[in-house]
Design a protein around this motif. Structure first.
Motif, PDB file in Angstrom:
ATOM      1  N   GLU A  98       0.843  -1.197   0.000  1.00 22.56           N
ATOM      2  CA  GLU A  98       0.000   0.000   0.000  1.00 22.56           C
ATOM      3  C   GLU A  98       0.879   1.247   0.000  1.00 22.56           C
ATOM      4  OE1 GLU A  98      -3.309   0.176  -0.213  1.00 22.56           O
ATOM      5  OE2 GLU A  98      -3.449  -1.995  -0.364  1.00 22.56           O
ATOM      6  N   GLN A  99       0.405   2.271  -0.690  1.00 26.09           N
ATOM      7  CA  GLN A  99       1.166   3.522  -0.723  1.00 26.09           C
ATOM      8  C   GLN A  99       1.229   4.159   0.662  1.00 26.09           C
ATOM      9  OE1 GLN A  99       0.142   6.166  -4.043  1.00 26.09           O
ATOM     10  NE2 GLN A  99       1.961   5.123  -4.814  1.00 26.09           N
ATOM     11  N   ALA A 100       0.095   4.123   1.355  1.00 27.51           N
ATOM     12  CA  ALA A 100       0.038   4.737   2.679  1.00 27.51           C
ATOM     13  C   ALA A 100       0.918   3.965   3.658  1.00 27.51           C
ATOM     14  CB  ALA A 100      -1.406   4.734   3.176  1.00 27.51           C
ATOM     15  N   VAL A 101       1.630   4.690   4.506  1.00 27.35           N
ATOM     16  CA  VAL A 101       2.348   4.049   5.610  1.00 27.35           C
ATOM     17  C   VAL A 101       1.395   4.067   6.805  1.00 27.35           C
ATOM     18  CG1 VAL A 101       4.346   4.127   7.129  1.00 27.35           C
ATOM     19  CG2 VAL A 101       4.598   4.735   4.717  1.00 27.35           C
ATOM     20  N   VAL A 102       0.986   2.899   7.227  1.00 28.51           N
ATOM     21  CA  VAL A 102      -0.011   2.774   8.288  1.00 28.51           C
ATOM     22  C   VAL A 102       0.696   2.809   9.645  1.00 28.51           C
ATOM     23  CG1 VAL A 102      -1.766   1.234   9.241  1.00 28.51           C
ATOM     24  CG2 VAL A 102      -1.500   1.437   6.756  1.00 28.51           C
ATOM     25  N   PRO A 103       0.236   3.629  10.586  1.00 33.03           N
ATOM     26  CA  PRO A 103       0.894   3.695  11.904  1.00 33.03           C
ATOM     27  C   PRO A 103       0.887   2.341  12.614  1.00 33.03           C
ATOM     28  CG  PRO A 103      -0.740   5.456  11.645  1.00 33.03           C
ATOM     29  CD  PRO A 103      -0.919   4.540  10.482  1.00 33.03           C
ATOM     30  N   VAL A 104       1.903   2.113  13.418  1.00 34.47           N
ATOM     31  CA  VAL A 104       2.042   0.809  14.069  1.00 34.47           C
ATOM     32  C   VAL A 104       0.862   0.515  14.995  1.00 34.47           C
ATOM     33  CG1 VAL A 104       3.454   1.636  16.009  1.00 34.47           C
ATOM     34  CG2 VAL A 104       3.696  -0.736  15.212  1.00 34.47           C
ATOM     35  N   GLU A 105       0.277   1.555  15.594  1.00 31.99           N
ATOM     36  CA  GLU A 105      -0.881   1.337  16.475  1.00 31.99           C
ATOM     37  C   GLU A 105      -2.051   0.757  15.675  1.00 31.99           C
ATOM     38  OE1 GLU A 105       0.552   4.330  16.070  1.00 31.99           O
ATOM     39  OE2 GLU A 105       1.755   4.419  17.922  1.00 31.99           O
ATOM     40  N   VAL A 106      -2.210   1.260  14.456  1.00 27.62           N
ATOM     41  CA  VAL A 106      -3.303   0.762  13.607  1.00 27.62           C
ATOM     42  C   VAL A 106      -3.031  -0.679  13.184  1.00 27.62           C
ATOM     43  CG1 VAL A 106      -4.511   1.099  11.407  1.00 27.62           C
ATOM     44  CG2 VAL A 106      -3.926   3.078  12.834  1.00 27.62           C
ATOM     45  N   LYS A 107      -1.778  -0.958  12.858  1.00 26.24           N
ATOM     46  CA  LYS A 107      -1.431  -2.337  12.493  1.00 26.24           C
ATOM     47  C   LYS A 107      -1.695  -3.294  13.655  1.00 26.24           C
ATOM     48  CE  LYS A 107       2.258  -1.188   9.232  1.00 26.24           C
ATOM     49  NZ  LYS A 107       3.706  -1.293   8.967  1.00 26.24           N
ATOM     50  N   ALA A 108      -1.295  -2.886  14.847  1.00 29.21           N
ATOM     51  CA  ALA A 108      -1.499  -3.746  16.021  1.00 29.21           C
ATOM     52  C   ALA A 108      -2.984  -3.968  16.260  1.00 29.21           C
ATOM     53  CB  ALA A 108      -0.839  -3.118  17.249  1.00 29.21           C
ATOM     54  N   GLU A 109      -3.766  -2.927  16.074  1.00 29.04           N
ATOM     55  CA  GLU A 109      -5.214  -3.063  16.233  1.00 29.04           C
ATOM     56  C   GLU A 109      -5.792  -3.968  15.138  1.00 29.04           C
ATOM     57  OE1 GLU A 109      -7.293  -2.262  18.452  1.00 29.04           O
ATOM     58  OE2 GLU A 109      -9.262  -2.214  17.461  1.00 29.04           O
ATOM     59  N   LEU A 110      -5.260  -3.850  13.924  1.00 28.76           N
ATOM     60  CA  LEU A 110      -5.699  -4.733  12.831  1.00 28.76           C
ATOM     61  C   LEU A 110      -5.452  -6.201  13.207  1.00 28.76           C
ATOM     62  CD1 LEU A 110      -6.620  -5.386   9.928  1.00 28.76           C
ATOM     63  CD2 LEU A 110      -4.262  -4.924   9.170  1.00 28.76           C
ATOM     64  N   VAL A 111      -4.259  -6.483  13.700  1.00 31.79           N
ATOM     65  CA  VAL A 111      -3.926  -7.855  14.078  1.00 31.79           C
ATOM     66  C   VAL A 111      -4.874  -8.338  15.186  1.00 31.79           C
ATOM     67  CG1 VAL A 111      -2.139  -9.315  15.118  1.00 31.79           C
ATOM     68  CG2 VAL A 111      -1.520  -7.634  13.337  1.00 31.79           C
ATOM     69  N   ARG A 112      -5.112  -7.483  16.167  1.00 30.34           N
ATOM     70  CA  ARG A 112      -5.998  -7.842  17.272  1.00 30.34           C
ATOM     71  C   ARG A 112      -7.395  -8.172  16.749  1.00 30.34           C
ATOM     72  NH1 ARG A 112      -9.704  -6.610  20.230  1.00 30.34           N
ATOM     73  NH2 ARG A 112     -10.236  -4.669  19.168  1.00 30.34           N
ATOM     74  N   ARG A 113      -7.896  -7.350  15.821  1.00 31.64           N
ATOM     75  CA  ARG A 113      -9.230  -7.579  15.276  1.00 31.64           C
ATOM     76  C   ARG A 113      -9.287  -8.865  14.441  1.00 31.64           C
ATOM     77  NH1 ARG A 113     -12.823  -2.676  14.194  1.00 31.64           N
ATOM     78  NH2 ARG A 113     -12.041  -1.066  15.587  1.00 31.64           N
ATOM     79  N   LEU A 114      -8.221  -9.132  13.688  1.00 32.85           N
ATOM     80  CA  LEU A 114      -8.196 -10.357  12.883  1.00 32.85           C
ATOM     81  C   LEU A 114      -8.226 -11.591  13.777  1.00 32.85           C
ATOM     82  CD1 LEU A 114      -5.592  -9.220  10.200  1.00 32.85           C
ATOM     83  CD2 LEU A 114      -8.029  -9.690   9.788  1.00 32.85           C
ATOM     84  N   VAL A 115      -7.471 -11.535  14.853  1.00 29.48           N
ATOM     85  CA  VAL A 115      -7.464 -12.656  15.803  1.00 29.48           C
ATOM     86  C   VAL A 115      -8.844 -12.794  16.456  1.00 29.48           C
ATOM     87  CG1 VAL A 115      -6.474 -13.484  17.974  1.00 29.48           C
ATOM     88  CG2 VAL A 115      -4.972 -12.543  16.186  1.00 29.48           C
ATOM     89  N   ALA A 116      -9.431 -11.656  16.815  1.00 30.71           N
ATOM     90  CA  ALA A 116     -10.760 -11.706  17.437  1.00 30.71           C
ATOM     91  C   ALA A 116     -11.801 -12.265  16.477  1.00 30.71           C
ATOM     92  CB  ALA A 116     -11.166 -10.296  17.900  1.00 30.71           C
ATOM     93  N   ALA A 117     -11.592 -12.076  15.174  1.00 32.83           N
ATOM     94  CA  ALA A 117     -12.523 -12.620  14.172  1.00 32.83           C
ATOM     95  C   ALA A 117     -12.339 -14.123  13.987  1.00 32.83           C
ATOM     96  CB  ALA A 117     -12.346 -11.900  12.836  1.00 32.83           C
ATOM     97  N   GLY A 118     -11.273 -14.681  14.579  1.00 31.85           N
ATOM     98  CA  GLY A 118     -11.109 -16.131  14.539  1.00 31.85           C
ATOM     99  C   GLY A 118      -9.939 -16.627  13.721  1.00 31.85           C
TER     100      GLY A 118
END
Lengths: 315, 315
Positions: free
Chosen positions: B36-56
């Motif tokens: 992705e062109q955008a550089v996503v902040p590490v806090e957002v990435k960590a939250e993404l991972v948390r949400r993916l795990v929570a989704a199963g």
């Protein structure tokens, strides 16, 4: 960077378990354009049909003889039929909803028509404003009269895999609706995944149920929608069951207004790409088809809802 | 209008010929965000991972320990690993291209890594700036050292179904590259359709060739790209061959920069939709996953390249 097609991709890998050739039933000019907001001029529609035939399509549904008040996009039905070459050997069916539409279609000189029925009561009322029984009676009368006039008739069945009001469509109801449609005399039946909720195992189970009920697989077509991205997986599943006719729409134009989605019909170029890779003959030239898709997108003023068209546009 | 999911769609139709359960290997945070062109902040990435795990999801590839100059999007690799829960039982591999990357990964405490190799010479040089032999030697050394440190290693193989410079990829070369990769000690091999040109028969023929060469099907994963809309048909084909692990990226983020297309990775939600319909268990909650996809699209400032996400966004 070189286009994949120029590099000989996708690689064609034949499989003796699949049909060696299938027919693509192109629905873009009718099913596609009726759902577009833009009213496309009849000259452009005639040119679209000419280009689709030049690309190798042998069945191109032209239009629908419906009330111009209900579907203003198709108010030029008669003019479009007059501009088409009905003697070329290419099939040019038109959709006919009722006796009045049949009279107009016969007066225009059409040789093939398509009729429709719904698996579910809710869709029948929402889309056609009548009960399933009423629609079926009108369809049977149209079919009888068309056959008496020497005109071929194809049957569409809607909401075969689920309905946006009733949810799952019981296979037993699909079977009884299919048998009823076949008994009116249609030559084949197109199974419509009207809201795109079919998945491959479901497709196979419905086809098997129909074959078990005595409908020859050669008389079954699949009308897949790509609303949830499942269309090609469903086509592959149907191929494994021996189905040899598939509906598709150039550029993926059109779809079901009740699906609440921008994506509807399976794009013809996505279908041809997969069939090319499977070594299944279609007679369609993929480059000419994608050029036609790009040309149509220009007239519609928006990009094609086709993965192949999108990807190849970068080369 | 009611959402299809609330209506119980897609209908689950089980098939004893398919695996009853598969594992989805989520690549969005790494393979997706690196492209992705955008550089996503590490806090957002960590939250993404948390949400993916929570989704199963039970395997979520976190990041890559590459040069921050080459891939600035992943310059926060160490911080992201520190924010992830490595003790939860969820697998959190990281991609490692070389010895330096392995040192950094081990220092960060990772328990699993992924390594890669290319079927074609052209891609190896274009993507990694080194010959296949050089990349293979570095990969073998990284794998050996990782295994010695008790870290699991997964192998990616690129350009398995074709290459944008060389065209078709000969199956014999795929087999020899796969065997070479397996012999370095990786636990499994992910077959990458890097430019999206695979079709179902091709997928089946490659898997059969690998199984015939002695690689257990349980050690084969498919990394499908949806560039030409073929990804789910290819997954279905692989399921029919017994494959039980599939790579996918939430929202379809990322893809191959050499494919010249906006669409790349198969969207996880499109995959889960199909598997739900096939009655194949994944442990993933489709509604939580599509919510995560929509949340990520908001952060990336563009809609998800997923048919399911697009269609469900209308409800």
């Amino acid at each position: 960077m070189t286009s994949p097609l120029a590099l000989g991709l996708p690689t064609a890998v034949g499989d003796p378990a699949l049909p060696s050739r299938v027919r693509i039933y192109e629905v873009g000019p009718r099913d596609g354009l009726q759902a577009e907001q833009a009213v496309v001029p009849v000259e452009v529609k005639a040119e679209l049909v000419r280009r689709l035939v030049a690309a190798g399509l042998t069945s191109v549904e032209l239009t629908s003889f419906v009330s111009p008040k209900r579907v203003p996009q198709l108010a030029d039905a008669r003019e479009l039929v007059e501009r088409a070459d009905l003697d070329s050997g290419v099939g040019h069916p038109v959709l006919v909803p009722n006796a009045r539409g049949l009279n107009d279609a016969l007066a225009a000189g059409v040789r093939e028509i398509a009729v429709f029925a719904s698996v579910t009561e809710s869709f029948s009322r929402a889309n056609m404003g009548a009960s399933r029984a009423e629609v079926a009676a009108a369809q049977a009368a149209v079919t009888r009269e068309a056959l008496a006039a020497g005109v071929g008739v194809r049957g569409y069945l809607s909401m075969v895999f689920g309905d946006p009001w009733e949810g799952p469509a019981p296979v037993a109801e699909v079977v009884s609706a299919s048998i009823a449609l076949m008994e009116t005399g249609v030559s084949s039946i197109s199974l419509g995944d009207t809201i795109g909720v079919a998945t491959p195992g479901h497709v196979r189970s419905v086809i098997r149920a129909l074959v078990n009920a005595g409908i020859e697989v050669e008389r079954i077509a699949l009308h897949a929608h790509d609303t949830y991205g499942q269309a090609l997986a469903n086509v592959y599943a149907a191929l494994l069951e021996g189905v040899t006719e598939f509906d598709a729409s150039v550029g993926g134009v059109g779809g079901c207004p009740f699906a609440l989605s921008a994506t509807g019909n399976l794009a013809t170029e996505d279908l041809v790409w997969m069939l090319t890779g499977l070594g299944v003959k279609t007679g369609v030239d993929l480059e000419a088809l994608t050029a036609t898709s790009a040309w149509l997108a220009g007239h519609l003023g928006k990009p094609a809802a086709s993965r192949v068209a999108t990807a190849l546009s970068h080369y």
